[in-house]
Design a protein around this motif. Structure first.
Motif, PDB file in Angstrom:
ATOM      1  N   ASP A 288       0.837  -1.197   0.000  1.00 40.56           N
ATOM      2  CA  ASP A 288       0.000   0.000   0.000  1.00 40.56           C
ATOM      3  C   ASP A 288       0.873   1.250   0.000  1.00 40.56           C
ATOM      4  O   ASP A 288       1.935   1.284   0.621  1.00 40.56           O
ATOM      5  CB  ASP A 288      -0.906   0.020   1.234  1.00 40.56           C
ATOM      6  N   ASP A 306      -6.535   0.607  -6.507  1.00 38.91           N
ATOM      7  CA  ASP A 306      -6.529   1.756  -5.608  1.00 38.91           C
ATOM      8  C   ASP A 306      -5.416   2.749  -5.906  1.00 38.91           C
ATOM      9  O   ASP A 306      -4.899   3.415  -5.001  1.00 38.91           O
ATOM     10  CB  ASP A 306      -6.441   1.291  -4.153  1.00 38.91           C
ATOM     11  N   ARG A 554      -9.059  -4.548   5.947  1.00 39.85           N
ATOM     12  CA  ARG A 554      -7.852  -4.309   5.141  1.00 39.85           C
ATOM     13  C   ARG A 554      -6.625  -4.915   5.819  1.00 39.85           C
ATOM     14  O   ARG A 554      -5.732  -5.442   5.151  1.00 39.85           O
ATOM     15  CB  ARG A 554      -7.629  -2.818   4.903  1.00 39.85           C
ATOM     16  N   ASP A 574     -10.906  -3.251  -2.543  1.00 32.71           N
ATOM     17  CA  ASP A 574     -11.380  -2.347  -1.503  1.00 32.71           C
ATOM     18  C   ASP A 574     -12.892  -2.145  -1.586  1.00 32.71           C
ATOM     19  O   ASP A 574     -13.570  -2.027  -0.560  1.00 32.71           O
ATOM     20  CB  ASP A 574     -10.686  -0.984  -1.629  1.00 32.71           C
TER      21      ASP A 574
END
Length: 626
Positions: A288, A306, A554, A574
Motif C-alpha cells: 500500500d 486503488d 484491510r 477495496d
C-alpha cells in the motif's frame, strides 16, 4: 456445460458464471451484449475504459463455450498475477511466456492439449513460433481474445510489431470467434485495428469513455518536482500513485527526490535490470502507498484498483497516451486525480522530437496531429473532460464540474498585438541580422533587458527592443507556448530556435490580421476548489461508523496477502471490503450476497472474513495496522 470453479460445479450460461464464479449479480454497461455476441460465435472489437470490466467480456465466453480461451497479451510481467487472480476464483488458467523454464512450459502445454485449462495467456511473439501454432492445433480453442489491441496501430503510442502477425488466428481458425479489446482508440485507430487484425466484419462495441471519478488538472510548470511533492503532501499523503517522466534520467532523479523528502517511491524504466523492474512492479502491486516513478514502459495492464493519482511531469505525445495513462487511476471508482505540470519547454521538446523522428513526412504529420490535439487539451479554457471525450467522438452536453477549468474557470484575452510583437521580433532577427534565437533571448529583447548577450549581439538597437515591457517573463513564455500550440510559431534545430510558420503571416498582415485569443497565465498554480463529484457517493457507499471495520478488514487482507505472497486486491478489492464493512454480515449466506464474493472466495476466505468482523479493536488494535 463445463466445470470451472471446482469439481461438480457446472454453469449453463453467462449470468450463472458471473454470479457463481465472479460474485457479481449483474453485468455493467454493454458487457452482457458483448458476452452474448461472442458466446454466439461473433467477432467483436471492444472499446471500454480502464476499469470498465473488459476482461469479463472474454473470460466468461471462454468459460461458457467448449474449449480453452486463448488470450494474447503483451503484459508478460503481469501474466502471473492475472493467472493467480483467476486461479483464486477457481478458474483453471495458465500462461506461456519467456519467463518460464522448459518444465513449466511443458506442463502448461500438456494441460492445454488435454483440455485441463479454461484460459491460456500467450505473449504475441509466441504466435510467430510454429510450435505454438501446432500446440493450439492439438487442442480446442473456444475464443481468441486480443487484449491491448491498440498495440497493432503502427504509429500509435504502444505499437508492438508482433501484433501485426495476429491475422494468422483468423486464417488458421476461421470458425473461432475473436474479440479485440482496448481502452483507447479514435475512429481512425479502430479502423486500423479492424484492418490489421482482419476484423473488418466484427461488431464494434464502444462504451462511455467518461471516468467521472477522475479529476483532471493541468498546472503551469514551475519546478515540477516541488509541485509534485506539494500535491502528494497536501492531497495524496500515503496514497499509491504513478508519476510519468519522459526520460530514464528524470525517472531516477524524481524517484530519488521523493525518497529524500519522505515519500516511498520506486523507479521503473527499460534501462533497469529485468529483475529489478520485476521486483519494483511486484512491490507496487502488493504494498500500500507506494509511488512508482516511470517512463511509459510501465502501467499497461496494471490491475491495481486503488491507484489514487497519476501525475505527468512531462507532456504526453498524444491524447490517446494521456487517456490510457491517466486511466490507471481510480479503477475502483473512488475519487482520484490526474495531474500534469506543463510548460513552454514541453512544447519545444515535443516539436523537436517530431522533427528528429524516424519515418517519412506522413508519419511526422501524424505525430504533429497527435501533439496538436494534446496541446489543445492543455490550452483549452473550456471543460477538459468535454474536450477529452470529444477527441474520442463522444459528445458531452454539460461541463463536468470535476476538472480544473470547471472548478476555477480560466480567463482568455486578445493576444493579437502581443503575438505581432513577438513574431515581428523573430522576423527582424532573421532578416536584419540573419540570426535565430530561442525563447529566452526573444523575451529579453521584448522586455528591454540589457543582458550581456543582448549587448553582445547589439539587440538593444532593434526597433522591437522593449516593446513588450508591459508583460512579465512568465506571461511572454505563455504567449510563446500558446503560439507554438496554435502553430503560429515553430522551433527548429538542436537549440530550439524560434521560426515562423506558414500561418504566421495571417497575424502579421497589416489589414484584417488574424485574431489570436490566448489563455491568461495564472499568477500561481490554482488549487482545486472542490473534491471529486463522486466523493459524496463514496461516503454513501460506506457510512463513517464503518471506517474502523473497513480498516480491520484491510489489515486482515494485508496479512493474508503476505502469507500467500499475492497482491491484496487479488483476495478482495477495496470496494468489496467497503460493502462488507457497511453490511457487516454475520453468516456465510449473508456474505455470499456481497458483490465480488464468488463461490470459490466464499469457501476459501468466508469464515476468516466473519472472524475479522467479529474481532473487536480492543482485543489488540495494534494487530490491525495495515
Amino acid at each position: 456445460m463445463r466445470a470451472v470453479a471446482s469439481p461438480g460445479l457446472e454453469v449453463s450460461d453467462a449470468r450463472q458464471v458471473l454470479q457463481r464464479v465472479f460474485g457479481y449479480d449483474s453485468f455493467r454497461g454493454s458487457q452482457q451484449e458483448i458476452v452474448d455476441h461472442v458466446i454466439g460465435g461473433g467477432d467483436a472489437l471492444v472499446l471500454m475504459p480502464t476499469g470498465g470490466g473488459k476482461s469479463l467480456c472474454y473470460q466468461i465466453p471462454s468459460l461458457v463455450r467448449p474449449g480453452v480461451g486463448v488470450v494474447v497479451s503483451p503484459l508478460i510481467a503481469l501474466m502471473q498475477d492475472q493467472v493467480d487472480a483467476l486461479n483464486e476464483l477457481g478458474v483453471r488458467a495458465g500462461f506461456l511466456n519467456s519467463t518460464q523454464n522448459y518444465e513449466q512450459r511443458r506442463q502448461t502445454e500438456a494441460a492445454f492439449a488435454s483440455g485441463e485449462l479454461d484460459l491460456l495467456y500467450l505473449a504475441p511473439e509466441r504466435l510467430r513460433l510454429d510450435s505454438t501454432l501446432d500446440l493450439l492445433g492439438r487442442g480446442e480453442v473456444s475464443v481468441f481474445a486480443i487484449d491491448e489491441a491498440h498495440c497493432v496501430a503502427q504509429w500509435g503510442h504502444d505499437f508492438r510489431p508482433d501484433y501485426l502477425a495476429l491475422s494468422v488466428l483468423h486464417e488458421r481458425w476461421p470458425e473461432v470467434p475473436r474479440i479485440a479489446l482496448t481502452a483507447t482508440a479514435t475512429q481512425a485507430t479502430r479502423r486500423e485495428i479492424a484492418t490489421r487484425l482482419e476484423l473488418t466484419g466484427a461488431r464494434h462495441f464502444v462504451s462511455d469513455f467518461d471516468r467521472p471519478n477522475i479529476q483532471y488538472r493541468i498546472a503551469p510548470k514551475n519546478d515540477p518536482r516541488k509541485q509534485l511533492l506539494q500535491l502528494l503532501r497536501t492531497e495524496h499523503a500515503g496514497d499509491a500513485g504513478i508519476v510519468y517522466r519522459l526520460s530514464r534520467a528524470e525517472v531516477e532523479r524524481t524517484a530519488e527526490f521523493l525518497v529524500a523528502n519522505g515519500i516511498d517511491a520506486l523507479p521503473y524504466h527499460a534501462g533497469l535490470d529485468k529483475e529489478v523492474r520485476a521486483a519494483h512492479q511486484s512491490r507496487f502491486l502488493r504494498e500500500d502507498g507506494l509511488v512508482m516513478v516511470a517512463t511509459i514502459a510501465f502501467g499497461m495492464g496494471i490491475d491495481k484498483p486503488d491507484v489514487r493519482f497519476v501525475a505527468h511531469l512531462d507532456l504526453p505525445k498524444s491524447v490517446e497516451g494521456y487517456y490510457q495513462e491517466t486511466g490507471r487511476a481510480g479503477r475502483d471508482g473512488q475519487p482520484s486525480t490526474a495531474w500534469m505540470a506543463y510548460g513552454l519547454q514541453d512544447v519545444v521538446q515535443q516539436r523537436k522530437l517530431i522533427e528528429l523522428s524516424e519515418g517519412d513526412d506522413a508519419h511526422r504529420r501524424t505525430l504533429s496531429r497527435h501533439l496538436d490535439a494534446m496541446l489543445a487539451l492543455c490550452e483549452t479554457v473550456e471543460c477538459r473532460r468535454t474536450q477529452l471525450l470529444a477527441y474520442f467522438g463522444q459528445d458531452s452536453a454539460m461541463a463536468c464540474q470535476n476538472c480544473d477549468t470547471c472548478l476555477a474557470p480560466p480567463e482568455s484575452w486578445d493576444g493579437t498585438v502581443a503575438a505581432q510583437k513577438l513574431l515581428s521580433t523573430v522576423v527582424r532577427l532573421d532578416r536584419e541580422r540573419n540570426q535565430k534565437f530561442g525563447a529566452g533571448q526573444i523575451i529579453d529583447i521584448l522586455r528591454g533587458k540589457k543582458t550581456p548577450k543582448v549587448e553582445q549581439f547589439r539587440h538593444d538597437s532593434l526597433s522591437v527592443f522593449g516593446v513588450g515591457a508591459d508583460l512579465s517573463d512568465n506571461e511572454w513564455r505563455g504567449v510563446i507556448r500558446q503560439l507554438l500550440a496554435q502553430r503560429l510559431l515553430s522551433v527548429e534545430g538542436d537549440y530550439g530556435t524560434l521560426v515562423l510558420t506558414e500561418s504566421s503571416g495571417e497575424v502579421l498582415r497589416r489589414e484584417d490580421p488574424r485574431q489570436v485569443l490566448l489563455r491568461t497565465e495564472p499568477k500561481r498554480a490554482a488549487a482545486p476548489t472542490a473534491k471529486s463529484k463522486t466523493a459524496k457517493q463514496a461516503a454513501q457507499d460506506m457510512p463513517p461508523e464503518a471506517e474502523p471495520v473497513f480498516q480491520r478488514l484491510r489489515a486482515w487482507r494485508a496479512a493474508t496477502a503476505r502469507e500467500e505472497n499475492k497482491a491484496p486486491f487479488i483476495i478482495f478489492h477495496d470496494s468489496t471490503l467497503r460493502q462488507i464493512a457497511a453490511a457487516q454480515p454475520s453468516t456465510l449466506d449473508e456474505l455470499a450476497g456481497i458483490s465480488g464474493v464468488g463461490e470459490q472466495k466464499l469457501a476459501k476466505y468466508g469464515q476468516a472474513v466473519l472472524d475479522a468482523l467479529a474481532d473487536e479493536p480492543s482485543s489488540g488494535s495494534e494487530l490491525f495496522q495495515d
